[in-house]
Write an enzyme that holds these catalytic residues in place. Structure first.
Site, PDB file in Angstrom:
ATOM      1  N   THR A 290      38.910  15.306  11.893  1.00  0.00           N
ATOM      2  CA  THR A 290      38.008  14.627  10.825  1.00  0.00           C
ATOM      3  C   THR A 290      38.661  13.261  10.719  1.00  0.00           C
ATOM      4  OG1 THR A 290      37.058  14.529   8.630  1.00  0.00           O
ATOM      5  CG2 THR A 290      39.369  15.342   8.867  1.00  0.00           C
ATOM      6  N   TYR A 291      38.329  12.353   9.835  1.00  0.00           N
ATOM      7  CA  TYR A 291      39.043  11.093   9.171  1.00  0.00           C
ATOM      8  C   TYR A 291      39.488  10.925   7.945  1.00  0.00           C
ATOM      9  CZ  TYR A 291      34.578  10.328   6.766  1.00  0.00           C
ATOM     10  OH  TYR A 291      33.434  10.532   6.084  1.00  0.00           O
TER      11      TYR A 291
ATOM     12  N   GLY B  59      33.632  18.447   3.050  1.00  0.00           N
ATOM     13  CA  GLY B  59      32.512  18.560   3.858  1.00  0.00           C
ATOM     14  C   GLY B  59      32.817  20.167   4.558  1.00  0.00           C
ATOM     15  N   PRO B  60      32.359  19.917   5.736  1.00  0.00           N
ATOM     16  CA  PRO B  60      32.490  21.512   6.645  1.00  0.00           C
ATOM     17  C   PRO B  60      34.079  21.626   6.681  1.00  0.00           C
ATOM     18  CG  PRO B  60      31.055  19.955   7.897  1.00  0.00           C
ATOM     19  CD  PRO B  60      31.413  19.235   6.446  1.00  0.00           C
ATOM     20  N   ALA B  61      34.929  20.882   6.879  1.00  0.00           N
ATOM     21  CA  ALA B  61      36.423  21.099   7.003  1.00  0.00           C
ATOM     22  C   ALA B  61      36.825  21.940   5.780  1.00  0.00           C
ATOM     23  CB  ALA B  61      37.223  19.896   6.868  1.00  0.00           C
TER      24      ALA B  61
ATOM     25  N   LYS C  37      52.536  11.576  11.761  1.00  0.00           N
ATOM     26  CA  LYS C  37      52.363  12.888  11.557  1.00  0.00           C
ATOM     27  C   LYS C  37      53.199  13.177   9.976  1.00  0.00           C
ATOM     28  CE  LYS C  37      54.412  17.272  12.841  1.00  0.00           C
ATOM     29  NZ  LYS C  37      55.507  17.868  13.986  1.00  0.00           N
TER      30      LYS C  37
ATOM     31  N   SER D 243      35.473  14.432   5.859  1.00  0.00           N
ATOM     32  CA  SER D 243      36.705  13.531   5.942  1.00  0.00           C
ATOM     33  C   SER D 243      37.850  14.529   4.990  1.00  0.00           C
ATOM     34  CB  SER D 243      36.857  12.310   5.025  1.00  0.00           C
ATOM     35  OG  SER D 243      36.510  12.282   3.734  1.00  0.00           O
TER      36      SER D 243
END
Length: 116
Positions: free
Chosen positions: A57-58, A73-75, A9, A25
């Site tokens: 995501t990664y 991207g979409p994030a 975390k 990502s």
């Protein structure tokens, strides 16, 4: 039985960028990834403290000691530069092993510098 538990975390880092026109990502400062025991390509959950959004995501490596936290991207639609997020990864392990497992938790400063 196997269960999913918190493995790593990064608690409360500030988003430094949001790049919509990217393949996806989250880009994380390499020093933060190393300190938190998150590896490139690992699935992570992003929790946005500012607006309550949660997404998966990664991770990809950003420049070491840059403080970079960029959603790609979409994030990028779920965060804004300056938002504070928590980055969490999970591991699957045996129930008995999970009882004694200690996750790696880091608490960076306001500039996303690594603190433990």
């Amino acid at each position: 039985m196997q269960i999913e538990v918190v493995k790593s975390k990064i608690h409360r880092v500030t988003v430094t960028g949001a790049e919509l026109n990217y393949i996806g990502s989250i880009t994380i400062d390499e020093a933060l990834m190393e300190a938190s025991n998150i590896i490139e390509g690992e699935k992570v959950q992003i929790v946005n403290i500012n607006n309550g959004e949660r997404l998966e995501t990664y991770a990809i490596k950003g420049n070491r000691n840059s403080g970079e936290i960029t959603l790609n991207g979409p994030a990028a639609r779920k965060v804004q530069k300056g938002d504070v997020v928590i980055i969490i990864s999970y591991g699957i392990m045996d129930f008995e092993e999970a009882k004694s497992f200690k996750p790696t938790l880091i608490f960076p400063d306001e500039e996303n510098n690594t603190l433990r």
